[in-house]
Design a protein around this motif. Sequence first.
Motif, mmCIF file in Angstrom:
data_model
loop_
_atom_site.group_PDB
_atom_site.id
_atom_site.type_symbol
_atom_site.label_atom_id
_atom_site.label_comp_id
_atom_site.label_asym_id
_atom_site.label_seq_id
_atom_site.Cartn_x
_atom_site.Cartn_y
_atom_site.Cartn_z
ATOM 1 N N ARG A 60 -93.830 43.695 -21.023
ATOM 2 C CA ARG A 60 -93.595 45.115 -21.089
ATOM 3 C C ARG A 60 -93.294 45.601 -22.495
ATOM 4 N N SER A 61 -92.894 44.706 -23.330
ATOM 5 C CA SER A 61 -92.467 45.162 -24.644
ATOM 6 C C SER A 61 -93.635 45.446 -25.578
ATOM 7 N N LEU A 62 -94.841 45.080 -25.168
ATOM 8 C CA LEU A 62 -95.924 45.139 -26.130
ATOM 9 C C LEU A 62 -96.670 46.457 -26.173
ATOM 10 N N ASP A 63 -96.516 47.256 -25.152
ATOM 11 C CA ASP A 63 -97.153 48.553 -25.180
ATOM 12 C C ASP A 63 -96.380 49.421 -26.162
ATOM 13 N N LEU A 64 -97.093 50.186 -26.956
ATOM 14 C CA LEU A 64 -96.404 51.083 -27.858
ATOM 15 C C LEU A 64 -95.906 52.264 -27.027
ATOM 16 N N PRO A 65 -94.598 52.477 -26.961
ATOM 17 C CA PRO A 65 -94.123 53.565 -26.109
ATOM 18 C C PRO A 65 -94.464 54.915 -26.722
ATOM 19 N N ARG A 66 -94.496 55.921 -25.904
ATOM 20 C CA ARG A 66 -94.668 57.276 -26.422
ATOM 21 C C ARG A 66 -94.061 58.226 -25.409
ATOM 22 N N GLU B 437 -86.995 56.816 -23.581
ATOM 23 C CA GLU B 437 -85.894 56.159 -24.277
ATOM 24 C C GLU B 437 -86.397 55.261 -25.403
ATOM 25 N N LYS B 438 -87.449 54.509 -25.070
ATOM 26 C CA LYS B 438 -87.973 53.592 -26.096
ATOM 27 C C LYS B 438 -88.535 54.356 -27.287
ATOM 28 N N THR B 439 -89.246 55.441 -26.981
ATOM 29 C CA THR B 439 -89.836 56.220 -28.063
ATOM 30 C C THR B 439 -88.745 56.842 -28.922
ATOM 31 N N LEU B 440 -87.694 57.266 -28.240
ATOM 32 C CA LEU B 440 -86.593 57.894 -28.973
ATOM 33 C C LEU B 440 -85.985 56.924 -29.987
ATOM 34 N N ARG B 441 -85.976 55.647 -29.628
ATOM 35 C CA ARG B 441 -85.453 54.659 -30.571
ATOM 36 C C ARG B 441 -86.314 54.599 -31.836
ATOM 37 N N PHE B 442 -87.627 54.789 -31.650
ATOM 38 C CA PHE B 442 -88.505 54.836 -32.825
ATOM 39 C C PHE B 442 -88.227 56.077 -33.669
ATOM 40 N N VAL B 443 -87.995 57.203 -32.978
ATOM 41 C CA VAL B 443 -87.675 58.424 -33.728
ATOM 42 C C VAL B 443 -86.380 58.211 -34.513
#
Lengths: 389, 478
Positions: A60-66, B437-443
């Motif tokens: 699950r960690s490999l997809d780039l989240p958006r 949540e994950k994207t927010l961590r990138f921001v």
Amino acid sequence: MLPTASLTSHDWSLHRKGPIDQARHNERVKDAIRGNLGEIVGEEAIITSDGDKIVKVPIRSLDLPRFRFDENRKDQVGQGEGDSKVGDVLGEASSDRAPGQGKRAGELPGIDYYEAEITVDELAALVFEDLRLPFLQPKGRALVPSEDVRFTEVRRRGVMSNLDKRRTIKENLLRNARSGLGGYGGITTDDLRFKTWETHVKEESNAVVIAMRDVSGSMGEFEKYITRSFYFWMVRFLRTRYKQVEIVFLTHHTDAREVDEETFFNLGESGGTKVSSAYQLALNIAEEKYPTADWNIYPFHFSDGDNWGEVDNQRCLDLVRQLLERSSAFGYGEIQEGGRRSPSTLMATFVGIEDPRFIGVTITGKDDVYPALQKFFSAHDTPSEAAAR
Amino acid sequence: MSATEVQQLESRMAEIHALAVGFGLDPYAVHFELVPATMMYEFGAYGIPGRFSHWTHGRAYQQIKTMYDYGLSKIYELVINTDPAYAFLLENNSVLQNSLVAAHVLAHVDFFKKNIYFGRTNRGMLETVSIHAERMRRYEFEHGRETVEGLLDAVLSIQEHVESPPVASRAERAPDPRDPTPARPENVHRVGPYDDLVYIGATSRPEAPPPETRFPAEPEKDLLRFLADHAPDLEDWERDVILMVRAEQRYFAPQMQTKIMNEGWASYWHLRIMRELDLPEQDYLEFARLHSGVLAPGGRGINPYYVGLKIFEDIERRWDEPPTEGEDDHVTPRPGMSRGRAKVFEVRELDDDSSFLRNYLTEELVKDLDLYVYRREHDRWVVAEKNWEIVRDSILASMTNFGQPYIIVQDGDYRGSRELYLKHCFEGHELDLEYGEKTLRFVRRLWGRPVHLETVRDGDRTVLSCADIALRTQVSGG
């Protein structure tokens, strides 16, 4: 008219950008798998497949989240083939693979987790990266003395087929130089140089693993699954890593017997449990076939810990001590689904064993298989906290 | 392709070009390049040859390659919106296949040149992406591959959040090949260089105007530009990377915005051009097979080729009929064209997918195309609606902001401590919180200080917060 179309063709054979970035992606896949081994090792699909088969591993960690919409809570538009009706079912939405691990959307509109494809062998290599047989001693004669020929010396006499031409010419040049002539020519017997070899006998560490499996009625689906999963990885690990490891398979309920590998993995029986029967059989086999001078012996036993009674528990304790005298290490795995059962089990009996070579592990869920492998097959320089859990 | 076949294709292409121009298409000159399949997957994965390296491109490459290797899908063509345009054809395709592709490509290039949403695209993008790639490679040398990759991960995760280039005015539509990259807006209060002289001897200088009560003054949609301009701690090269990604994203935006129209237009024309060619019967059959393959409604999504083509054909048919009293169906006449044909040319110039569907997707078309709304009901995906207006509105809703959640920078100085407050403009569709949540961590990584995202969950205002990259995101209602 001026602007038209032109057609050309170049040589693209040296172009490598895509494959380079693909390689980087594969590295990240492997890193992600390494980080998820606990979850992956317990996957059912893997232990039922062959080595070169490709398995899909959820990472699950490999997809780039958006930032994106929750597809499960959103209407979407689709296109039928001319005959769709309200109420038509388009597909199953449940692809939740690990309940309780956060939401996962269905398979239809998109892939929530990224699935990496990897062969079981590649996966095994990652799993086994840091594993080894604990307390392994070099023992006895090699079963197949593996001879290794190495050319280590240069001599003046030898067989012509082993003539070292380079050194011979060098000698010739040196001799000519010394005599003031210089140059190359007129090779004499003095110039000749020959390669010679030595034979190395590599010492093997012979090891035998005695795999014991509880097949009694109290072993439910989960317990059976964990046992199979652990032994699947163990057998694969031993065969990949060690040339000289023998594996003896024993099953037991109230009686123990030696079985072949296939029976071992597939057998399901019922009845009561007398663990001592298995340990006694293991001890007999060890004494008869595997003298300690020549063999590292590793008995392993998986059970739900639900034994016949306190009397037999004490007998087991006694037998484990005897086995330990002959063995390099003794592994005991107790499976307690969800960790819910009382401590009046075999593990409780083994708590008193202080020998670091007794390695006890309690497994409460699928994700514990990998840590169990790590605990059994690690270097063990420090005394194990045997059966402390 | 053999040398003879290449010759055949060349003469066929001249014929096709003449036909296209005769029909009224006005493409840029096109350089066709015959490439092996491996290059086709690569260009498909990168969108444009020579783009910067990133593992997501590698992943796309692998996926496309796998699909091709298993015979599941094949990219026939890739065309790049530049002047002159570049198009790539598969070298092992037949002459007929590549002829069809060439006809299709010419219509795409006409669309790039004429549609107003492409008016401000950078027609020199092929060089630009190479320059970007070169610069990123240099940053890798200077700062380490991992560092650049980590930054790119963060930037690419929010790459959709840019302001689309504005539609070009008619005057601007004259070809201006270079992208007028918008200057960075100055947010700092400017003090003139001679201010000191003016105030010599004065006991007190005028104070700088009080800081604006809101920062940004107006909510900012262009998240990438905002971060590049205002993130407190980024280094210059990091800002540069953000702006490079942004420029490429803005280049691709019009293509995403006109997917259905563009493919519909290209299919409309390859069909008409191929019909005009004098093909042997066998070739004609192959053409028909290929064409129907492209148009087959596949899977459960919408096939843009098919839907686009059907709408264009429907428009032409309807406008060729005598105008009905009172209907607003004005069309600017074009020499040598029927009303219907003139209308489709007008539509290809002025619409994007949203307006195209809003204006021209009729009840009959929804029925003919068998479009429906589906949703998740328990464990199954079920067809939920076939009412044409609901279907149309659902498609339109899914296209708003390219189908991405609309997120704005509400406050760049939240709580007076330069925290970043983003807001999801809620329009009825909830966010995927886990991804959020994950994207927010990138921001958070880019902004360098705590960040917050306001959205709506189960009807309640919800704020996701990320105080520290290492910490888990907090969710709070309120």
